[in-house]
Design a protein around this motif. Structure first.
Motif, PDB file in Angstrom:
ATOM      1  N   GLU A 194       0.824  -1.202   0.000  1.00 52.51           N
ATOM      2  CA  GLU A 194       0.000   0.000   0.000  1.00 52.51           C
ATOM      3  C   GLU A 194       0.861   1.256   0.000  1.00 52.51           C
ATOM      4  OE1 GLU A 194      -3.695   1.956   2.566  1.00 52.51           O
ATOM      5  OE2 GLU A 194      -2.361   0.481   3.493  1.00 52.51           O
ATOM      6  N   ASP A 197       2.133   1.902  -3.456  1.00 51.35           N
ATOM      7  CA  ASP A 197       1.005   2.306  -4.286  1.00 51.35           C
ATOM      8  C   ASP A 197       0.640   3.764  -4.028  1.00 51.35           C
ATOM      9  OD1 ASP A 197      -0.933   1.972  -6.186  1.00 51.35           O
ATOM     10  OD2 ASP A 197      -2.058   0.440  -5.105  1.00 51.35           O
ATOM     11  N   ASP A 218       0.054   1.602 -11.857  1.00 49.53           N
ATOM     12  CA  ASP A 218      -0.987   1.196 -12.802  1.00 49.53           C
ATOM     13  C   ASP A 218      -0.411   0.364 -13.944  1.00 49.53           C
ATOM     14  OD1 ASP A 218      -3.006   2.364 -11.352  1.00 49.53           O
ATOM     15  OD2 ASP A 218      -2.979   4.239 -12.484  1.00 49.53           O
ATOM     16  N   LYS A 221       0.189  -3.141 -12.671  1.00 48.30           N
ATOM     17  CA  LYS A 221      -1.069  -3.870 -12.471  1.00 48.30           C
ATOM     18  C   LYS A 221      -1.650  -4.356 -13.799  1.00 48.30           C
ATOM     19  CE  LYS A 221      -2.201  -1.143  -8.389  1.00 48.30           C
ATOM     20  NZ  LYS A 221      -3.046  -0.059  -7.863  1.00 48.30           N
ATOM     21  N   HIS A 289     -12.140  -3.012 -11.865  1.00 44.57           N
ATOM     22  CA  HIS A 289     -11.377  -3.815 -10.921  1.00 44.57           C
ATOM     23  C   HIS A 289     -10.069  -4.225 -11.592  1.00 44.57           C
ATOM     24  CE1 HIS A 289     -14.869  -4.727  -8.135  1.00 44.57           C
ATOM     25  NE2 HIS A 289     -15.437  -4.130  -9.164  1.00 44.57           N
ATOM     26  N   THR A 290      -8.953  -3.915 -10.923  1.00 45.38           N
ATOM     27  CA  THR A 290      -7.641  -4.299 -11.457  1.00 45.38           C
ATOM     28  C   THR A 290      -6.886  -5.093 -10.402  1.00 45.38           C
ATOM     29  OG1 THR A 290      -6.570  -2.282 -10.646  1.00 45.38           O
ATOM     30  CG2 THR A 290      -7.507  -2.207 -12.869  1.00 45.38           C
ATOM     31  N   ASP A 292      -4.121  -5.843  -7.722  1.00 46.84           N
ATOM     32  CA  ASP A 292      -3.368  -4.906  -6.889  1.00 46.84           C
ATOM     33  C   ASP A 292      -1.895  -5.299  -6.880  1.00 46.84           C
ATOM     34  OD1 ASP A 292      -3.148  -7.042  -5.165  1.00 46.84           O
ATOM     35  OD2 ASP A 292      -4.548  -6.261  -3.678  1.00 46.84           O
ATOM     36  N   ASP A 294      -0.134  -6.626  -4.642  1.00 46.75           N
ATOM     37  CA  ASP A 294       0.093  -7.959  -4.097  1.00 46.75           C
ATOM     38  C   ASP A 294       0.036  -8.992  -5.213  1.00 46.75           C
ATOM     39  OD1 ASP A 294       0.510  -9.974  -2.296  1.00 46.75           O
ATOM     40  OD2 ASP A 294      -1.555 -10.055  -1.593  1.00 46.75           O
ATOM     41  N   LYS A 315      -6.950  -7.146   1.530  1.00 47.07           N
ATOM     42  CA  LYS A 315      -6.704  -7.343   0.098  1.00 47.07           C
ATOM     43  C   LYS A 315      -7.829  -6.696  -0.678  1.00 47.07           C
ATOM     44  CE  LYS A 315      -4.572 -10.322  -3.052  1.00 47.07           C
ATOM     45  NZ  LYS A 315      -5.426 -10.311  -4.155  1.00 47.07           N
ATOM     46  N   ALA A 317      -9.101  -5.350  -4.442  1.00 52.85           N
ATOM     47  CA  ALA A 317      -8.801  -5.450  -5.858  1.00 52.85           C
ATOM     48  C   ALA A 317      -9.437  -4.340  -6.664  1.00 52.85           C
ATOM     49  CB  ALA A 317      -9.295  -6.802  -6.388  1.00 52.85           C
ATOM     50  N   ARG A 319      -9.649  -0.285  -7.533  1.00 51.88           N
ATOM     51  CA  ARG A 319      -8.942   0.987  -7.437  1.00 51.88           C
ATOM     52  C   ARG A 319      -9.759   2.068  -8.125  1.00 51.88           C
ATOM     53  NH1 ARG A 319      -5.040   2.714  -4.664  1.00 51.88           N
ATOM     54  NH2 ARG A 319      -4.326   3.952  -6.371  1.00 51.88           N
TER      55      ARG A 319
END
Length: 319
Positions: A194, A197, A218, A221, A289-290, A292, A294, A315, A317, A319
């Motif tokens: 995080e 990010d 981005d 991801k 939804h993308t 993350d 992780d 978690k 997912a 963004r």
């Protein structure tokens, strides 16, 4: 570029820690080096901050060659390590004044600088208290304040928020943002997904001594499959019409929802919306939804970060 690294290598005995890494960091940005314990993050920071030598490769920092101008590099940088380098027996002000003396600022200038930093890091009320009485967040703020006594152009932050509670961590994030807004370049190593990010303009993933991926959060991801757009409808007819028009990787007739594969790009999203609009299909809501970071880390390295790094971070997912 404020930092340029080419072919950096370092081994300890037979163990190769860095296997020829290349990095470039523009000035006034946050660059995050992401990796599990033992990946080589701290070794990279130690080399670039002149604490240890590389076996091979070259680097320039703030316009100075790391190998031939180490003193100039040291004058241009600040380093905050994983553990606070503060003296528990001294007060916050005394720690800062000591650092000012080490920078040869002079008595009056050093005390002015200490007062400025105590105010900037919200430590003025605790300035005369021993550091042994400080909370973890206060100690980290003081540690970073001491790094700034010499007004460095580049700051290396090696896992600066390890062990901090979520509130203190976010306070450190804001300090980093303020520093970058003032033109400072931040080289950040972290295990907190995080954190990278939230802060980093660019991220590099280090695995077994090699950079296995680099880009914005981005961009990284979008390299991982599994992204989709979730469409929700108010009527079953719209759901069926959308399924015929744009396809879908799954549908839920009861929830009136349709998942459509999506790479996370604006162009693909615009194309999807245009197709729905051209066919007069009413969409009640839309969410992208993308994967993350992780997911990115697991896909690139085959390893999870430590449980401590993920503690307190659900978690998510979306963004």
């Amino acid at each position: 570029m404020t930092i340029t690294v080419t072919g950096l290598r370092r081994s300890f005995g037979d163990h190769v820690v860095l296997d020829g890494i290349d990095l470039t960091v523009p000035g006034g940005t946050v660059f995050s080096l992401l990796g599990a314990n033992g990946a080589g993050k701290t070794t990279t920071v130690k080399i670039l901050s002149t604490l240890i030598r590389a076996d091979a490769g070259s680097a320039r920092i703030a316009g100075h060659d790391l190998a031939t101008e180490p003193d100039a590099v040291r004058a241009a940088i600040g380093v905050t390590g994983q553990f606070s380098a503060v003296d528990n027996l001294l007060t916050g002000r005394e720690n800062l004044v000591l650092m000012a003396d080490l920078h040869h600022l002079g008595r009056a200038a050093g005390r002015r600088r200490a007062a400025e930093l105590l105010d900037q890091f919200d430590l003025a009320d605790a300035a005369t208290k021993p550091v042994s009485t400080y909370s973890g967040g206060m100690r980290r703020r003081l540690d970073l304040a001491m790094t700034l006594v010499g007004t460095p152009e580049v700051i290396f932050l090696d896992e600066p928020t390890t062990g901090l509670d979520p509130r203190s961590r976010r306070g450190m994030w804001q300090i980093v943002r303020d520093l970058v807004a003032g033109g400072v370049t931040i080289f950040l190593t972290t295990q907190y997904l995080e954190e990278a990010d939230e802060l980093a303009d660019r991220i590099a993933v280090l695995d077994h001594g090699r950079i296995v991926a680099e880009g914005t959060a981005d961009e990284l991801k979008r390299r991982i499959p599994g992204g989709h757009v979730l469409l929700r409808f108010a009527a079953l007819g719209d759901l069926e019409a959308a399924a015929r028009t744009v396809g879908g990787i799954s549908r839920d007739s009861e929830a009136l929802a349709l998942r459509v594969a999506h790479d996370g790009s604006v162009r693909a999203l615009k194309s999807l919306i245009d197709r729905l609009d051209e066919n007069a299909i009413a969409v009640d809501s839309l969410s992208v939804h993308t994967p993350d970071l992780d997911d990115v880390f697991l896909a690139l390295t085959g390893n999870a970060l430590s449980s401590n790094a993920l503690a307190g971070k659900p978690k998510v997912a979306t963004r």
